[in-house]
Design a protein around this motif. Structure first.
Motif, PDB file in Angstrom:
ATOM      1  N   ARG A   1       0.825  -1.290   0.036  1.00  0.00           N
ATOM      2  CA  ARG A   1       0.152  -0.109  -0.030  1.00  0.00           C
ATOM      3  C   ARG A   1       0.750   1.207  -0.004  1.00  0.00           C
ATOM      4  O   ARG A   1       0.479   2.408  -0.569  1.00  0.00           O
ATOM      5  CB  ARG A   1      -0.797   0.128   1.093  1.00  0.00           C
ATOM      6  CG  ARG A   1      -2.183  -0.863   1.323  1.00  0.00           C
ATOM      7  CD  ARG A   1      -2.937  -0.662   2.314  1.00  0.00           C
ATOM      8  NE  ARG A   1      -2.429  -0.490   3.739  1.00  0.00           N
ATOM      9  CZ  ARG A   1      -3.107  -0.292   4.877  1.00  0.00           C
ATOM     10  NH1 ARG A   1      -4.527   0.035   4.546  1.00  0.00           N
ATOM     11  NH2 ARG A   1      -2.506  -0.034   6.017  1.00  0.00           N
ATOM     12  N   PHE A   2       2.014   1.197   0.782  1.00  0.00           N
ATOM     13  CA  PHE A   2       2.846   2.400   0.921  1.00  0.00           C
ATOM     14  C   PHE A   2       3.492   2.911  -0.378  1.00  0.00           C
ATOM     15  O   PHE A   2       4.526   2.229  -0.625  1.00  0.00           O
ATOM     16  CB  PHE A   2       3.593   2.532   2.090  1.00  0.00           C
ATOM     17  CG  PHE A   2       4.208   3.535   2.590  1.00  0.00           C
ATOM     18  CD1 PHE A   2       3.631   4.641   3.158  1.00  0.00           C
ATOM     19  CD2 PHE A   2       5.628   3.719   2.119  1.00  0.00           C
ATOM     20  CE1 PHE A   2       4.275   5.926   3.650  1.00  0.00           C
ATOM     21  CE2 PHE A   2       6.188   4.943   2.491  1.00  0.00           C
ATOM     22  CZ  PHE A   2       5.724   6.101   3.142  1.00  0.00           C
ATOM     23  N   ALA A   3       3.236   3.923  -0.768  1.00  0.00           N
ATOM     24  CA  ALA A   3       3.869   4.382  -2.137  1.00  0.00           C
ATOM     25  C   ALA A   3       5.102   5.510  -1.756  1.00  0.00           C
ATOM     26  O   ALA A   3       5.081   6.366  -1.085  1.00  0.00           O
ATOM     27  CB  ALA A   3       3.070   5.235  -3.231  1.00  0.00           C
ATOM     28  N   THR A   4       6.188   5.192  -2.451  1.00  0.00           N
ATOM     29  CA  THR A   4       7.440   5.982  -2.213  1.00  0.00           C
ATOM     30  C   THR A   4       7.764   6.682  -3.711  1.00  0.00           C
ATOM     31  O   THR A   4       7.694   6.037  -4.688  1.00  0.00           O
ATOM     32  CB  THR A   4       8.564   5.097  -2.077  1.00  0.00           C
ATOM     33  OG1 THR A   4       8.707   4.801  -0.821  1.00  0.00           O
ATOM     34  CG2 THR A   4       9.872   6.205  -2.025  1.00  0.00           C
ATOM     35  N   PHE A   5       7.652   7.827  -3.780  1.00  0.00           N
ATOM     36  CA  PHE A   5       7.794   8.826  -4.903  1.00  0.00           C
ATOM     37  C   PHE A   5       9.367   9.335  -5.175  1.00  0.00           C
ATOM     38  O   PHE A   5      10.046   9.390  -4.220  1.00  0.00           O
ATOM     39  CB  PHE A   5       6.765   9.986  -5.054  1.00  0.00           C
ATOM     40  CG  PHE A   5       5.324   9.644  -5.212  1.00  0.00           C
ATOM     41  CD1 PHE A   5       4.710   9.563  -6.392  1.00  0.00           C
ATOM     42  CD2 PHE A   5       4.496   8.868  -4.036  1.00  0.00           C
ATOM     43  CE1 PHE A   5       3.442   9.283  -6.474  1.00  0.00           C
ATOM     44  CE2 PHE A   5       3.391   8.735  -4.189  1.00  0.00           C
ATOM     45  CZ  PHE A   5       2.807   8.941  -5.303  1.00  0.00           C
ATOM     46  N   ALA A   6       9.532   9.223  -6.450  1.00  0.00           N
ATOM     47  CA  ALA A   6      11.159   9.122  -6.714  1.00  0.00           C
ATOM     48  C   ALA A   6      11.543  10.450  -7.364  1.00  0.00           C
ATOM     49  O   ALA A   6      11.022  10.809  -8.008  1.00  0.00           O
ATOM     50  CB  ALA A   6      11.464   7.851  -7.515  1.00  0.00           C
ATOM     51  N   TYR A   7      12.786  10.659  -7.393  1.00  0.00           N
ATOM     52  CA  TYR A   7      13.547  11.808  -8.270  1.00  0.00           C
ATOM     53  C   TYR A   7      14.736  11.011  -9.003  1.00  0.00           C
ATOM     54  O   TYR A   7      15.240  11.732  -9.927  1.00  0.00           O
ATOM     55  CB  TYR A   7      14.352  12.734  -7.106  1.00  0.00           C
ATOM     56  CG  TYR A   7      15.348  11.967  -6.347  1.00  0.00           C
ATOM     57  CD1 TYR A   7      16.360  11.723  -6.742  1.00  0.00           C
ATOM     58  CD2 TYR A   7      14.994  11.732  -4.822  1.00  0.00           C
ATOM     59  CE1 TYR A   7      17.608  11.311  -5.673  1.00  0.00           C
ATOM     60  CE2 TYR A   7      15.809  11.235  -3.976  1.00  0.00           C
ATOM     61  CZ  TYR A   7      17.122  10.852  -4.523  1.00  0.00           C
ATOM     62  OH  TYR A   7      17.900  10.180  -3.540  1.00  0.00           O
ATOM     63  N   ASP A   8      14.838   9.624  -8.869  1.00  0.00           N
ATOM     64  CA  ASP A   8      15.787   9.060  -9.726  1.00  0.00           C
ATOM     65  C   ASP A   8      15.167   8.019 -10.697  1.00  0.00           C
ATOM     66  O   ASP A   8      14.378   7.215 -10.090  1.00  0.00           O
ATOM     67  CB  ASP A   8      16.917   8.320  -8.868  1.00  0.00           C
ATOM     68  CG  ASP A   8      18.147   7.840  -9.616  1.00  0.00           C
ATOM     69  OD1 ASP A   8      17.871   7.515 -10.723  1.00  0.00           O
ATOM     70  OD2 ASP A   8      19.047   7.593  -9.063  1.00  0.00           O
TER      71      ASP A   8
END
Length: 358
Positions: A264-271
């Motif tokens: 469920r837990f989403a991590t948003f990325a810069y790479d």
């Protein structure tokens, strides 16, 4: 790589985010001297994205010098982020006295800390890729670095990443920031930038957690996955060490763990590397254009501008990148308007995508 006709990235990109920061650095007005310019490139391990930065830098510098009937000769010095390499690199630079030193740093600014800070004579003119110039001690401030150095950071401003997360899930209200506790200066930068971004975007920075090992990071993900649907995350730098002190290859270990255990837990990325493996969406720097931006600063310096008077800038261009497989696995549905605005859309966890290939 296989393509699918289900998506059409690239249409209406401006409808979602301002993906290109177009404050182009001005070239010197007068022609450069017709001669051979000696350019030293100091890099913390030659890796693919660093090579893209170097290629972008050289393409801009070479094109301008060729126009003026000049050219550059380059020599690369690889620190390997190993203190034992530094004395020989410093000896070589002091013997050569190059016209310009171009520095491509690891996240903790190893090259700037160990090489640039020791080249304090004004005759050394330095242009650096460094995301933490103030924290690493090479610049007094971003607006006017001072001394003999200028540069560009490597992280996008976090406001863009939070905006994208909210567009994908308007229900997000709370952000968790986490990363490796050894990256103290980078962590401080992330905390300051995200604190301001959360305030601007009406998001609560609910938790900040720095972990000591890969195992601690895995345990953190298990806990975060139990949080409510209003929570999402941004990671600074992964913990690349195991509890026993051995090397942790998080590019291999983390994706498998997340796909197996995080639902469920989403991590948003810069790479973009994270986009291929685990993240549903991100605003990602174009490495070659970052190099071109640095090359434009180098031309200003070669044309006579004082490096310390040239502002340290953020990357001017970044792109929306999506992974619809990752989004689906986390129960997220990416709106068609964002898909159409994306630079690139990954359709699985094997690196297949539709969109731009350059």
């Amino acid at each position: 790589m296989a393509e699918s006709s289900d998506f059409s990235p690239g249409r209406g990109r401006g409808l979602v985010l301002a993906c290109a920061l177009v404050a182009l650095a001005a070239f010197p007005a007068s022609a450069l001297e017709v001669r051979i310019y000696d350019v030293a490139i100091v890099v913390d391990i030659v890796r693919p994205k660093f090579q893209e930065i170097i290629d972008g830098f050289k393409s801009v510098v070479d094109a301008r010098l060729e126009r003026d009937g000049a050219r550059a000769e380059y020599r690369i010095y690889d620190t390997k982020t190993n203190p034992a390499t530094v004395p020989a690199i410093l000896d070589a630079l002091r013997a050569r006295k190059p016209d310009l030193v171009f520095v491509v740093n690891s996240p903790d600014a190893f090259a700037d800390r160990n090489v640039s800070l020791k080249l304090t004579d004004p005759s050394y003119r330095i242009v650096s890729e460094n995301c933490i110039p103030v924290q690493s001690g090479v610049a007094k401030e971003w607006t006017r670095p001072g001394g003999n150095i200028t540069g560009v950071g490597v992280f996008v401003q976090m406001t863009s990443l939070i905006k994208l997360a909210k567009l994908i899930n308007p229900g997000y209200r709370k952000l968790v920031l986490y990363g490796w506790d050894r990256m103290k200066d980078i962590n401080a930068w992330f905390l300051a930038d995200l604190t301001a971004a959360c305030r601007a975007e009406g998001i609560e920075l609910a938790e900040v957690k720095w972990v000591a090992s890969a195992e601690d990071e895995f345990e953190l993900y298990l806990r975060l996955d139990k949080l409510g649907p209003e929570c999402f995350g941004i990671e600074a730098i992964s913990a690349w060490v195991h509890r026993d002190g051995s090397y942790a290859d998080m590019s291999a270990e983390l994706p498998g763990f997340i796909r197996k255990n995080v639902k469920r837990f989403a991590t948003f990325a810069y790479d973009e590397a994270a986009m291929r493996e685990i993240a549903p969406a991100g605003t990602c720097v174009e490495w070659k254009d970052l190099g071109a931006q640095l090359g434009e600063k180098a031309l200003r310096v070669l044309g006579g501008a004082k490096p310390g008077d040239i502002s340290w800038d953020y990357p001017r261009k970044y792109n929306i990148v999506l992974n619809v497989a990752a989004a689906k696995s986390l129960g997220l549905t990416v709106p068609p308007s964002i898909i159409s605005a994306a630079y690139r859309v990954y359709t699985d966890f094997d690196g297949n995508f539709v969109g731009r290939k350059d």
